[in-house]
Write a protein that holds these residues in place. Structure first.
Motif, PDB file in Angstrom:
ATOM      1  N   HIS A  26      31.863  41.648  35.266  1.00  0.00           N
ATOM      2  CA  HIS A  26      33.098  42.368  35.584  1.00  0.00           C
ATOM      3  C   HIS A  26      33.839  41.707  36.752  1.00  0.00           C
ATOM      4  O   HIS A  26      35.067  41.543  36.722  1.00  0.00           O
ATOM      5  N   THR A  30      37.444  40.093  36.309  1.00  0.00           N
ATOM      6  CA  THR A  30      38.512  40.996  36.796  1.00  0.00           C
ATOM      7  C   THR A  30      38.731  40.921  38.297  1.00  0.00           C
ATOM      8  O   THR A  30      39.611  41.615  38.833  1.00  0.00           O
ATOM      9  N   SER A  32      36.985  42.238  40.481  1.00  0.00           N
ATOM     10  CA  SER A  32      36.642  43.544  41.059  1.00  0.00           C
ATOM     11  C   SER A  32      35.167  43.826  40.759  1.00  0.00           C
ATOM     12  O   SER A  32      34.687  43.540  39.657  1.00  0.00           O
ATOM     13  N   PRO A  35      34.708  48.986  37.992  1.00  0.00           N
ATOM     14  CA  PRO A  35      35.939  49.375  37.283  1.00  0.00           C
ATOM     15  C   PRO A  35      36.696  50.430  38.083  1.00  0.00           C
ATOM     16  O   PRO A  35      36.141  51.118  38.937  1.00  0.00           O
ATOM     17  N   ASN A  41      39.172  53.918  31.576  1.00  0.00           N
ATOM     18  CA  ASN A  41      37.993  53.167  32.020  1.00  0.00           C
ATOM     19  C   ASN A  41      36.771  54.053  32.199  1.00  0.00           C
ATOM     20  O   ASN A  41      35.646  53.648  31.925  1.00  0.00           O
ATOM     21  N   GLU A 162      45.338  44.927  30.312  1.00  0.00           N
ATOM     22  CA  GLU A 162      44.902  44.808  31.709  1.00  0.00           C
ATOM     23  C   GLU A 162      43.812  43.746  31.887  1.00  0.00           C
ATOM     24  O   GLU A 162      43.658  43.202  32.970  1.00  0.00           O
ATOM     25  N   VAL A 163      43.042  43.499  30.871  1.00  0.00           N
ATOM     26  CA  VAL A 163      41.992  42.475  30.952  1.00  0.00           C
ATOM     27  C   VAL A 163      42.149  41.508  29.789  1.00  0.00           C
ATOM     28  O   VAL A 163      42.904  41.764  28.852  1.00  0.00           O
ATOM     29  N   TYR A 167      37.042  39.362  28.195  1.00  0.00           N
ATOM     30  CA  TYR A 167      36.351  40.480  28.828  1.00  0.00           C
ATOM     31  C   TYR A 167      35.970  41.533  27.783  1.00  0.00           C
ATOM     32  O   TYR A 167      34.839  42.014  27.738  1.00  0.00           O
TER      33      TYR A 167
END
Length: 661
Positions: A26, A30, A32, A35, A41, A162-163, A167
């Motif tokens: 992750h 991302t 991050s 999440p 999410n 968003e991803v 991913y």
């Protein structure tokens, strides 16, 4: 390689590795660590996490409709609360329908189950089928995969925006990897040895029936692999020391409240793997070497059963349970009472029904054995023991190979042996004759054969005279025909000749009875004269087919007062004869036909197979009411022996067979 496989199948290590892998992927894709907390999410990752958590921790114990209801109702409430976020009503409706069906199936399976009916009843079979469907569809692997996929479909556009596709593809791959994990292959232990022992755990002690019987409730996933005579070990909370573990066997298995239980019988102790044994948890021994070692030390092949209620000093009752079904009437059993090794002889077996609860019953065989006692080698006999063994004392088929029998010589004579052992039944022939002996049994049972063996031994120092109307003795042995004229010469002769008195007819007529009485009285008077002259004789009178020579009053061929008086007189001769060295060897087919005045003077009885009630009643006074019931079932050349002349003065079944040379 084995250690690596062991560690990667540990559920805690898998959880840790998977969590680190997820956080790493992750962060890599991302930037991050975790999440965000947006709705899409939360549900996406919650579905993935619950799937993983279910496979690792819930599913191994996920086995009932109650588990399905516990998982389904919260999901149902959540999906109802987020209805507004679903753009596809068909998907939402399908989800609600699936969860609702699971709940209904689970409730139906529970409602249909009936404890008052057998598992094979239509109602319980239907309930079990519905339960299997509900549990299969309601497993975490299925239901949380559905949550994961449904959220993925619902928020696909937003998640992809968003991803990256990479991913999303990675998360789907991770989901697939989770699905291929086999929950049954996982374990909780961090040492291979401890896990090995835990994998052998079969159940938990739920109660103690007695000092040696433990009641164990089996784990559901182990119940099919347990059978009678499996070897077990365990440490019990109330045992007096931690220095050993109890070793025993599965004595019996049964169903109680539709759960499988076992009775575990303690047979000994063991010092193996003590540290890894949890108290009150029972473990199955699976190592081949340990099984062999314990099988020998616990004598499992010889194990017969346990003492049960209504046993007494003279006889025990036992619940029969043997690995190889080879016990028969007459076999010798042994058990321990304190430091005493006691022997018992099997005399009967019956089927019994044990009621566990009103709806559960199980059958077993109840055996009975009479006490012979402790074997005294120097006395060549058993000596009675004066107490009763405790309930559930283990019983074994006797192994007497360690007993070295003392040598013995005439007048001791081996009648035979205890069935399937080398322990002899020894008779003192001098006592047998001086106090009279009776051989009783049906035609062909072996009476005359044994009588001839006894006579062969006796003739070295005893004058043997056979009174016979059948002619059988004359055919098979060289005998001297006697009349009153040559009786003195026969008695004075210093040889081992055998005398024969042949009766003129085969029926018990007045003349036959009278001539027999005259001859016996003559012998009696000769013996009395010798005794009074301080030169006593030892004389044995063999009465073949005694019902003809000394019949019971009801069986006289002629029913007159004089005939009965003659028979009674012969009985008196028998009563007084032993004082002067005259003894009887009475051979008869049935006790009913023979003068009880004569038979009651016989202090030693050898009884072969018999069927008539009169014999049972008469012989019951000698051998006991229990042992006399074995007479109809005695094997050929087996007999019950008892009396003064028998070294072991206890009634017992003896094998009188002879090896053919």
């Amino acid at each position: 390689m084995d250690k690596l496989k062991f560690y990667i199948t540990n559920r805690f290590i898998l959880l840790l590795v998977s969590s680190v892998l997820f956080i790493g992927i992750h962060y890599l894709l991302t930037d991050s660590i975790l999440p965000d907390t947006s709705t899409k999410n939360i549900w996406f990752y919650s579905g993935l996490f619950m799937l993983f958590f279910s496979i690792l921790f819930i599913e191994p114990y996920y086995s009932s409709p109650k588990n399905v209801i516990t998982n389904s109702i919260p999901l149902l409430l959540v999906y109802v609360s987020i209805k507004g976020t679903f753009t596809n009503n068909t998907l939402w409706g399908s989800t609600i329908l699936l969860i609702g069906i699971l709940i209904i199936l689970s409730i139906t399976a529970i409602a249909l189950t009936s404890d008052n009916e057998s598992p094979d009843s239509v109602r319980n079979k239907l309930s079990n089928s519905i339960k299997n469907i509900a549990v299969f569809l309601g497993r975490g692997k299925v239901i949380y995969s559905f949550v994961f996929i449904s959220v993925l479909i619902l928020y696909k556009a937003e998640i992809v925006s968003e991803v990256s596709d990479t991913y999303l593809f990675t998360m789907v791959i991770l989901w697939g990897l989770i699905l291929i994990i086999d929950p049954k292959s996982l374990h909780n232990s961090f040492t291979k040895e401890r896990n090995k022992i835990q994998s052998n755990a079969i159940g938990e002690i739920f109660g103690v029936q007695s000092k040696k019987i433990f009641l164990v409730k089996l784990y559901e996933d182990r119940s099919k692999s347990i059978k009678r005579f499996d070897i077990l070990n365990f440490k019990y909370t109330m045992q007096d020391s931690d220095a050993y573990a109890i070793a025993g066997i599965v004595f019996d298995t049964y169903l109680l409240n539709q759960e499988k239980w076992v009775k575990v019988l303690q047979l000994g102790t063991t010092n193996n793997d003590l540290a890894a044994l949890k108290r009150n948890i029972v473990y199955k021994v699976t190592e081949t070497d340990q099984i062999l070692e314990l099988s020998n030390s616990l004598r499992i092949k010889d194990f017969v059963g346990v003492v049960i209620e209504k046993s007494s000093i003279g006889s025990i009752k036992f619940e029969y349970s043997k690995q190889t079904d080879d016990i028969q009437e007459g076999d010798l059993l042994e058990l321990k009472v304190s430091s005493h090794r006691l022997f018992y002889q099997v005399i009967s077996g019956t089927t019994e029904l044990e009621k566990l609860e009103r709806k559960n019953e199980t059958g077993f065989i109840e055996g009975e054995a009479i006490q012979l006692g402790v074997w005294k080698n120097d006395l060549l006999s058993f000596q009675k023991f004066g107490w009763v063994p405790s309930i559930n004392t283990p019983i074994f088929k006797a192994d007497t190979s360690d007993i070295q029998v003392e040598q013995y010589t005439y007048p001791d004579f081996k009648l035979g042996s205890i069935p399937n052992t080398q322990l002899p039944s020894v008779i003192n022939l001098h006592d047998a004759i001086s106090h009279h002996t009776a051989l009783i049994g049906v035609t062909g049972s072996g009476k005359s054969f044994l009588a001839r063996e006894i006579i062969e031994q006796l003739k070295s120092d005893t004058k043997v005279i056979c009174i016979d109307f059948t002619g059988e003795w004359k055919k098979k042995q060289q005998l001297t025909s006697l009349t009153s004229d040559n009786l003195d010469a026969f008695l004075a002769a210093q040889d081992d000749s055998i005398g024969l008195v042949e009766l003129p007819t085969v029926s018990n007529t007045v003349s036959v009875i009278q001539s027999t009485e005259n001859f016996i009285s003559l012998i009696f008077s000769k013996a009395k004269e010798a005794y009074e002259a301080d030169s006593p004789m030892r004389i044995c009178l063999v009465l073949e087919e005694a019902h003809t020579i000394v019949p019971e009053g009801n069986f006289l061929g002629v029913n007159d007062f004089n005939s009965k008086a003659v028979v009674n007189k012969m009985g008196q001769v028998a009563l007084q004869g032993r004082k002067y060295g005259v003894g009887l060897l009475v051979i008869a087919q049935r006790t009913a036909n023979v003068s009880k005045t004569v038979l009651t003077q016989c202090n030693t009885i050898i009884c072969y197979q018999a069927y008539d009630e009169t014999s049972f009643n008469f012989l019951g006074n000698y051998v006991g009411k229990d042992l006399v019931q074995t007479l109809p079932n005695l094997k050929t050349y087996h007999a019950i022996v008892t009396g003064k002349a028998i070294r072991s003065n206890l009634p017992m079944i003896v094998n009188l067979e002879r090896e053919i040379e």
